[in-house]
Motif scaffolding. Structure first.
Motif, PDB file in Angstrom:
ATOM      1  N   ARG A 383       0.819  -1.215   0.000  1.00 55.49           N
ATOM      2  CA  ARG A 383       0.000   0.000   0.000  1.00 55.49           C
ATOM      3  C   ARG A 383       0.854   1.267   0.000  1.00 55.49           C
ATOM      4  NH1 ARG A 383      -2.450  -3.769   3.241  1.00 55.49           N
ATOM      5  NH2 ARG A 383      -4.611  -4.317   2.698  1.00 55.49           N
ATOM      6  N   SER A 384       2.138   1.130  -0.356  1.00 58.32           N
ATOM      7  CA  SER A 384       3.015   2.307  -0.371  1.00 58.32           C
ATOM      8  C   SER A 384       2.642   3.262  -1.508  1.00 58.32           C
ATOM      9  CB  SER A 384       4.475   1.850  -0.556  1.00 58.32           C
ATOM     10  OG  SER A 384       4.646   1.283  -1.837  1.00 58.32           O
ATOM     11  N   LYS A 385       3.054   4.503  -1.359  1.00 57.68           N
ATOM     12  CA  LYS A 385       2.766   5.519  -2.376  1.00 57.68           C
ATOM     13  C   LYS A 385       3.417   5.158  -3.708  1.00 57.68           C
ATOM     14  CE  LYS A 385       2.181   9.410   0.811  1.00 57.68           C
ATOM     15  NZ  LYS A 385       2.676  10.761   1.198  1.00 57.68           N
ATOM     16  N   VAL A 386       4.631   4.598  -3.633  1.00 52.64           N
ATOM     17  CA  VAL A 386       5.333   4.231  -4.864  1.00 52.64           C
ATOM     18  C   VAL A 386       4.548   3.165  -5.622  1.00 52.64           C
ATOM     19  CG1 VAL A 386       7.430   3.196  -5.800  1.00 52.64           C
ATOM     20  CG2 VAL A 386       7.579   4.826  -3.902  1.00 52.64           C
ATOM     21  N   SER A 387       4.053   2.185  -4.860  1.00 55.49           N
ATOM     22  CA  SER A 387       3.293   1.099  -5.492  1.00 55.49           C
ATOM     23  C   SER A 387       2.018   1.639  -6.120  1.00 55.49           C
ATOM     24  CB  SER A 387       2.964   0.022  -4.458  1.00 55.49           C
ATOM     25  OG  SER A 387       2.176  -0.984  -5.021  1.00 55.49           O
ATOM     26  N   LYS A 388       1.334   2.516  -5.397  1.00 57.01           N
ATOM     27  CA  LYS A 388       0.092   3.082  -5.931  1.00 57.01           C
ATOM     28  C   LYS A 388       0.370   3.919  -7.170  1.00 57.01           C
ATOM     29  CE  LYS A 388      -2.285   3.179  -1.460  1.00 57.01           C
ATOM     30  NZ  LYS A 388      -2.864   4.049  -0.408  1.00 57.01           N
ATOM     31  N   LYS A 389       1.499   4.607  -7.159  1.00 53.28           N
ATOM     32  CA  LYS A 389       1.849   5.446  -8.294  1.00 53.28           C
ATOM     33  C   LYS A 389       2.161   4.592  -9.525  1.00 53.28           C
ATOM     34  CE  LYS A 389       5.069   9.054  -9.763  1.00 53.28           C
ATOM     35  NZ  LYS A 389       6.227   9.885  -9.370  1.00 53.28           N
ATOM     36  N   ASN A 390       2.895   3.507  -9.305  1.00 53.00           N
ATOM     37  CA  ASN A 390       3.271   2.633 -10.416  1.00 53.00           C
ATOM     38  C   ASN A 390       2.085   1.824 -10.947  1.00 53.00           C
ATOM     39  OD1 ASN A 390       5.909   3.498 -10.257  1.00 53.00           O
ATOM     40  ND2 ASN A 390       6.550   1.783  -8.937  1.00 53.00           N
ATOM     41  N   LYS A 391       1.040   1.649 -10.084  1.00 53.47           N
ATOM     42  CA  LYS A 391      -0.151   0.877 -10.453  1.00 53.47           C
ATOM     43  C   LYS A 391       0.214  -0.521 -10.959  1.00 53.47           C
ATOM     44  CE  LYS A 391      -2.834   5.004 -11.630  1.00 53.47           C
ATOM     45  NZ  LYS A 391      -3.616   5.685 -12.687  1.00 53.47           N
ATOM     46  N   ASP A 392       1.182  -1.126 -10.297  1.00 56.73           N
ATOM     47  CA  ASP A 392       1.617  -2.460 -10.687  1.00 56.73           C
ATOM     48  C   ASP A 392       0.788  -3.498  -9.944  1.00 56.73           C
ATOM     49  OD1 ASP A 392       2.863  -4.686 -11.585  1.00 56.73           O
ATOM     50  OD2 ASP A 392       4.741  -4.374 -10.487  1.00 56.73           O
ATOM     51  N   THR A 393      -0.271  -3.960 -10.582  1.00 55.75           N
ATOM     52  CA  THR A 393      -1.141  -4.959  -9.956  1.00 55.75           C
ATOM     53  C   THR A 393      -1.008  -6.332 -10.605  1.00 55.75           C
ATOM     54  OG1 THR A 393      -2.952  -4.328 -11.432  1.00 55.75           O
ATOM     55  CG2 THR A 393      -2.831  -3.218  -9.284  1.00 55.75           C
ATOM     56  N   ASN A 394      -0.078  -6.481 -11.515  1.00 57.35           N
ATOM     57  CA  ASN A 394       0.100  -7.757 -12.209  1.00 57.35           C
ATOM     58  C   ASN A 394       0.592  -8.838 -11.244  1.00 57.35           C
ATOM     59  OD1 ASN A 394       1.670  -9.841 -13.868  1.00 57.35           O
ATOM     60  ND2 ASN A 394       0.545  -8.702 -15.432  1.00 57.35           N
ATOM     61  N   THR A 395      -0.040 -10.016 -11.322  1.00 53.28           N
ATOM     62  CA  THR A 395       0.309 -11.117 -10.406  1.00 53.28           C
ATOM     63  C   THR A 395       0.846 -12.334 -11.145  1.00 53.28           C
ATOM     64  OG1 THR A 395      -1.935 -12.013 -10.492  1.00 53.28           O
ATOM     65  CG2 THR A 395      -1.469 -10.380  -8.780  1.00 53.28           C
ATOM     66  N   ASP A 396       1.173 -12.187 -12.425  1.00 47.44           N
ATOM     67  CA  ASP A 396       1.569 -13.341 -13.232  1.00 47.44           C
ATOM     68  C   ASP A 396       2.823 -14.038 -12.724  1.00 47.44           C
ATOM     69  OD1 ASP A 396      -0.561 -12.837 -14.835  1.00 47.44           O
ATOM     70  OD2 ASP A 396       0.577 -11.892 -16.457  1.00 47.44           O
ATOM     71  N   ASP A 397       3.689 -13.296 -12.050  1.00 48.58           N
ATOM     72  CA  ASP A 397       4.966 -13.872 -11.644  1.00 48.58           C
ATOM     73  C   ASP A 397       4.915 -14.561 -10.290  1.00 48.58           C
ATOM     74  OD1 ASP A 397       6.371 -13.075 -13.943  1.00 48.58           O
ATOM     75  OD2 ASP A 397       6.491 -11.032 -13.166  1.00 48.58           O
ATOM     76  N   TYR A 398       3.727 -14.769  -9.742  1.00 46.92           N
ATOM     77  CA  TYR A 398       3.572 -15.403  -8.434  1.00 46.92           C
ATOM     78  C   TYR A 398       2.745 -16.681  -8.583  1.00 46.92           C
ATOM     79  CZ  TYR A 398       5.236 -10.801  -7.192  1.00 46.92           C
ATOM     80  OH  TYR A 398       5.990  -9.657  -7.117  1.00 46.92           O
ATOM     81  N   LEU A 399       2.770 -17.513  -7.578  1.00 48.00           N
ATOM     82  CA  LEU A 399       2.073 -18.794  -7.695  1.00 48.00           C
ATOM     83  C   LEU A 399       0.560 -18.634  -7.750  1.00 48.00           C
ATOM     84  CD1 LEU A 399       3.936 -21.423  -5.476  1.00 48.00           C
ATOM     85  CD2 LEU A 399       4.299 -20.767  -7.841  1.00 48.00           C
ATOM     86  N   ASN A 400       0.016 -17.685  -6.987  1.00 43.32           N
ATOM     87  CA  ASN A 400      -1.441 -17.506  -6.930  1.00 43.32           C
ATOM     88  C   ASN A 400      -2.146 -18.819  -6.580  1.00 43.32           C
ATOM     89  OD1 ASN A 400      -1.227 -14.741  -7.870  1.00 43.32           O
ATOM     90  ND2 ASN A 400      -0.742 -15.611  -9.866  1.00 43.32           N
ATOM     91  N   THR A 401      -1.602 -19.476  -5.583  1.00 45.70           N
ATOM     92  CA  THR A 401      -2.116 -20.774  -5.138  1.00 45.70           C
ATOM     93  C   THR A 401      -2.563 -20.670  -3.684  1.00 45.70           C
ATOM     94  OG1 THR A 401      -0.817 -22.094  -6.690  1.00 45.70           O
ATOM     95  CG2 THR A 401      -1.423 -23.158  -4.612  1.00 45.70           C
ATOM     96  N   LEU A 402      -3.705 -21.283  -3.378  1.00 45.19           N
ATOM     97  CA  LEU A 402      -4.288 -21.206  -2.038  1.00 45.19           C
ATOM     98  C   LEU A 402      -4.466 -22.601  -1.467  1.00 45.19           C
ATOM     99  CD1 LEU A 402      -5.709 -19.504   0.229  1.00 45.19           C
ATOM    100  CD2 LEU A 402      -7.848 -19.894  -1.027  1.00 45.19           C
ATOM    101  N   ILE A 403      -4.041 -22.789  -0.232  1.00 45.26           N
ATOM    102  CA  ILE A 403      -4.255 -24.032   0.505  1.00 45.26           C
ATOM    103  C   ILE A 403      -4.995 -23.694   1.793  1.00 45.26           C
ATOM    104  CG2 ILE A 403      -3.215 -26.052   1.576  1.00 45.26           C
ATOM    105  CD1 ILE A 403      -0.962 -24.085  -0.591  1.00 45.26           C
ATOM    106  N   ASP A 404      -6.126 -24.370   2.049  1.00 43.24           N
ATOM    107  CA  ASP A 404      -6.870 -24.116   3.280  1.00 43.24           C
ATOM    108  C   ASP A 404      -7.613 -25.370   3.704  1.00 43.24           C
ATOM    109  OD1 ASP A 404      -8.949 -24.343   1.505  1.00 43.24           O
ATOM    110  OD2 ASP A 404      -9.872 -22.402   1.949  1.00 43.24           O
ATOM    111  N   TYR A 405      -8.462 -25.247   4.710  1.00 46.71           N
ATOM    112  CA  TYR A 405      -9.362 -26.337   5.096  1.00 46.71           C
ATOM    113  C   TYR A 405     -10.742 -25.736   5.313  1.00 46.71           C
ATOM    114  CZ  TYR A 405      -9.190 -24.723   9.971  1.00 46.71           C
ATOM    115  OH  TYR A 405      -9.311 -23.972  11.124  1.00 46.71           O
ATOM    116  N   LEU A 406     -11.761 -26.581   5.217  1.00 45.71           N
ATOM    117  CA  LEU A 406     -13.128 -26.124   5.403  1.00 45.71           C
ATOM    118  C   LEU A 406     -13.839 -27.006   6.428  1.00 45.71           C
ATOM    119  CD1 LEU A 406     -14.411 -25.249   1.799  1.00 45.71           C
ATOM    120  CD2 LEU A 406     -13.623 -23.693   3.590  1.00 45.71           C
ATOM    121  N   PRO A 407     -14.895 -26.469   7.053  1.00 48.38           N
ATOM    122  CA  PRO A 407     -15.668 -27.276   8.011  1.00 48.38           C
ATOM    123  C   PRO A 407     -16.284 -28.496   7.334  1.00 48.38           C
ATOM    124  CG  PRO A 407     -16.232 -24.950   8.182  1.00 48.38           C
ATOM    125  CD  PRO A 407     -15.395 -25.096   6.954  1.00 48.38           C
TER     126      PRO A 407
END
Length: 874
Positions: A383-407
């Protein structure tokens, strides 16, 4: 901008030329060496940066040109490396050098080494990207680690593996990621081909003495840290390769293959229970083999594992989820258990394993990496000012994987595309929740338009039949590899079932080589993994425990078998509150059937009218999915034997093999219920929870070639309509030429026989004299089940049969013949006060009564008749 692409290309050429420029470092003053070294490193970085800018510009080069420039950058980097390595090993001429510069000449050596490491690490990555045909030179705000590069295929890309997964000649799944073929194993009906054994130099521990060859964790380089990972890049890449391809190691003189996940578990995953790592065991080796085969096989939705206590299955699958979850992008992995608290405990074990992984296996995490509820491998929030200024929201270079449990709910993960799913202790879901219903909802999430996109791993000990066990058993029966559809290649459930007997995996009787000793001859012994000397094996230990429990009570004995089953029949044994019959004989018979594979002597199939013409000749047709299971087919001269004669108020057909045996039947009058209807509207007789129709055939005492006093046919099924069931029963009676005793309080079956002209096949009630029979009993035959006398007669008939013909005779040591384990299990838990759910017991008991009906026939008692004669006087 017009012409910018050419300008960038010229700039790249210029930078690379500088990188390639030859320099004799021995001729450079020490105070200038540092600047030259930095220039080489920076030139390499700037060359990468310019290529990235060029790649991402509107005037981007073609893929072929991009690859050509990356290869040129690699070549120039190699030249720079040679210059730097020559400078590193170059000697300092202290005699000719000004003493005031000795310090400078010495201090530059570590700088040169660091430059070599940095450039070399980048070159290795670039070469792997070229080999994987996946070039990514971008530097990220949160530095992408090896897991991100591994997952996106920048090195060891998954697309290069498992191009061949099946061997038609052996009908087996290939475990080798590269398709090599070695030994073929058969695990629970599934054929699995191991990789071919590699050269001795590629097998761990091959240089050790035979007795010293056993699994040991490999030492991690002592100097390896996050700060100097580049210096150990070859070691790190090799560890990723082992995760993907597996390894071989010598074990007491024999080469053994470990799947990638098995190696990952043994080498890298700490267990929360004891803070240590798994030992190698052959039983668990086979578990990992089977799981990997399920993953590789594109026809399979996953695995159904029937376990005993302390098998290690939960940890095995958690390791599988950990290995897969940290090396895959855009995936959803989840878990449930018998309760939400148990699911939380399983996730805690997963989290503990993750937290103790080495840094180079850990992906970038969004949020707290020690979260107790979920773990998300994604771009961290900024949430830094630099990040907001750059508007870099691309997530392609990350795993984007979720592991959890449910009831624990029927709709858990419903509608989500699942990559991996652990269903732990699925047999123990508490009502109103039902895992069978849950699987019906969640299984489509692993399948997209007929293509399997995820795998489920379901494991449990079997709970009581009325408390989740029946649903678990239903799924197990539908997961047999032998039941794969000839068109889709899938089992009815989509899963492959696997059972691990308790005696195959007991730590106390396992040595350092992973061998679980089952039976030890007198006078022999071995040292277990704790170094304790043992003189008995796992089977001897379990048999001794069983013997003690047997002396306590039938209930204690039964619970011991359920907790530590050596066969699937023991695993699915129901809770025993009180047994009417001799449980020791029943269990000994089931054990004999399992040990000698009596099931293989049985044939499954169906009966049908010849050429489809009813009331002609009945034929037997073997069919793996048939409703009948038989142990004996009569010779042709004994088949379809009947005569027509007058009886019961009219002419009808009568069986001519009446002296050879009879059938008993537990019928029903109502057709298929909603519980047996699939989502597509078709009826599934195997999973319907409605009461089933049952038919048993039993021979009488004979002296010929016909088996004597033996059950030869078992039918426990519920076809879509009652009429289909009635016709099945009729055809069986006609084929064997034997009569049938059925309950007459559900008269539709008996009317079916009568209306078709087979009244003579229906045994008339025999515990009453003919003058005491009701009109319906005379018309249809059969026996009521409402009478307490009949119920007791029925239970006594089964009890007497078991005592005479089932199980081990302690006096003669002979074993009886009763090949149908399903019926044996039903007898074991039969409740005379609640008979409705024991279809097999009802029909088998009626068969026994029919064969021995003369024993129940009341004798006509002579009555004294007093005749008063009147005397007349003549």
């Amino acid at each position: 901008m017009l012409g910018l692409s050419k300008d960038i290309e010229i700039a790249v050429d210029t930078v690379i030329e500088g990188l390639e420029y030859p320099i004799d470092m021995s001729m450079v003053e020490p105070d200038k060496v540092k600047t030259i070294v930095k220039a080489k490193v920076d030139s390499f970085k700037y060359g990468k940066d310019l290529i990235v800018r060029w790649q991402n510009s509107s005037s981007a080069p073609s893929d072929e040109k991009l690859k050509r420039y990356v290869k040129r950058l690699i070549k120039s980097g190699d030249l720079a490396l040679n210059i730097l390595r020559e400078a590193l090993r170059g000697k300092i001429n202290y005699d000719d050098l000004d003493p005031s510069k000795h310090h400078l000449a010495i201090s530059v050596k570590p700088l040169i080494h660091q430059a070599i490491v940095e450039i070399d690490a980048s070159l290795i990555e670039l070469r792997m990207q070229i080999d994987a045909d996946n070039i990514n030179l971008k530097e990220n705000e949160f530095k992408r680690g090896y897991p991100e590069k591994f997952a996106t295929g920048e090195f060891l890309p998954l697309k290069d593996y498992y191009k061949n997964w099946y061997d038609e000649s052996s009908d087996s799944i290939l475990l080798c990621p590269k398709g090599t073929k070695g030994e073929v194993l058969r695990l629970h009906n599934l054929n699995i081909t191991l990789p071919s054994v590699p050269a001795k130099k590629d097998i761990l521990f091959s240089k050790l003495k035979k007795e010293d060859q056993h699994w040991k964790r490999q030492d991690v380089p002592s100097g390896l840290s996050q700060d100097n990972a580049e210096s150990y890049i070859e070691y790190i890449i090799e560890e990723f390769r082992r995760r993907r391809e597996g390894i071989w190691f010598m074990n007491n003189g024999k080469p053994e293959y470990l799947t990638g996940t098995h190696y990952f578990a043994l080498q890298w995953v700490k267990m929360e229970d004891n803070g240590d790592y798994m030992d190698f065991r052959y039983a668990q080796r086979d578990m990992f083999y089977f799981t990997q085969a399920c993953i590789v096989d594109p026809r399979c939705l996953g695995e159904l594992f029937v376990k005993s206590r302390r098998t290690g299955y939960t940890y095995q699958i958690l390791c599988q989820l950990l290995n897969d979850g940290t090396s895959i992008s855009n995936a959803r992995l989840g878990m449930t258990s018998k309760t939400a608290d148990d699911a939380a405990k399983a996730f805690s074990k997963f989290s503990y394993g993750y937290l103790n992984l080495p840094f180079f296996f850990k992906p970038i995490v969004k949020g707290a990496e020690d979260s107790k509820k979920f773990l998300e491998f994604a771009k961290p929030s900024d949430r830094s000012k630099v990040s907001k200024k750059n508007k870099d929201t691309n997530t392609d270079d990350y795993l984007n994987t979720l592991i959890d449990y449910l009831p624990t709910k029927d709709d858990a993960y419903d509608g989500q595309k699942m990559f991996r799913y652990l269903g732990d202790e699925i047999s123990k879901w508490s009502k109103p929740h039902n895992f069978e219903k849950h699987w019906g909802q969640v299984s489509p999430t692993f399948d997209t338009g007929g293509r399997v996109v995820g795998k489920a791993f379901l494991g449990s000990t079997a709970n009581a039949m009325n408390n989740g066990g029946r649903e678990f058993k239903n799924i197990y029966l539908l997961s047999d590899v032998k039941k794969r559809n000839s068109i889709t290649g899938r089992t009815p459930s989509g899963l492959y079932s696997y059972f691990l007997p308790a005696h195959k995996n007991m730590e106390e009787f396992t040595d350092k080589y992973g061998v679980c000793h089952e039976i030890v001859e007198k006078g022999s012994g071995y040292y277990n993994v704790q170094g304790e000397y043992k003189t008995i094996g796992s089977i001897q230990f379990l048999e001794a425990k069983r013997s003690s429990k047997k002396k306590e009570s039938d209930i204690s004995y039964n619970e011991e078998l359920r907790a530590f089953p050596m066969t699937t029949d023991e695993a699915f044994r129901d809770e025993l509150h009180q047994s009417l019959f001799n449980i020791e004989r029943i269990i000994s018979q089931m054990k004999f059937n399992d040990e000698f594979e009596v099931e293989k002597t049985l044939v499954r199939g169906n009966f049908q009218w010849k050429d489809g013409v009813k009331d002609s000749v009945v034929e037997w047709k073997p069919n793996e999915r048939g409703r009948f299971l038989v142990s004996w087919i009569p010779p042709e001269e004994l088949q379809n034997r009947f005569e027509i004669k007058m009886n019961h108020g009219g002419y009808s057909k009568h069986p001519l093999n009446d002296d050879l045996g009879a059938f008993g039947c537990d019928t029903y009058d109502i057709s298929g219920t909603v519980e047996g209807v699939r989502k597509d509207g078709t009826y599934n007789e195997e999973t319907s929870r409605a009461s089933k129709g049952a038919l048993h055939g039993l021979t009488s005492f004979t002296l010929g070639d016909v088996p004597s006093n033996a059950f030869f046919l078992e039918y426990v099924s519920r076809p879509k309509t009652a009429e289909m069931f009635f016709e099945d029963v009729l055809m069986a009676c006609v084929f064997y030429g034997m009569p049938i005793l059925a309950e007459n309080n559900k008269p539709r079956l008996l009317y079916h026989f009568k209306n078709r002209g087979y009244r003579g096949y229906s045994v008339t009630r025999f515990d009453k004299t003919s003058n005491r029979l009701s009109p319906t009993e005379k018309e249809l035959g059969g026996m009521p089940n409402s009478s307490e006398d009949v119920r007791q007669m029925h239970a006594s008939a089964i009890e007497a049969y078991i005592e005479k013909f089932v199980g081990r005779n302690n006096e003669t040591e002979e074993i009886g013949y009763m090949p149908f384990n399903f019926t044996l299990e039903d007898w074991m838990v039969f409740d005379v006060t609640n008979r409705t759910k024991f279809d097999a017991s009802i029909s088998s008991g009626l068969a026994i009564m029919a064969v021995n009906r003369r024993l129940y026939t009341p004798k006509e008692q002579a009555r004294e008749v007093t005749v008063n004669l009147k005397m007349y006087k003549n």
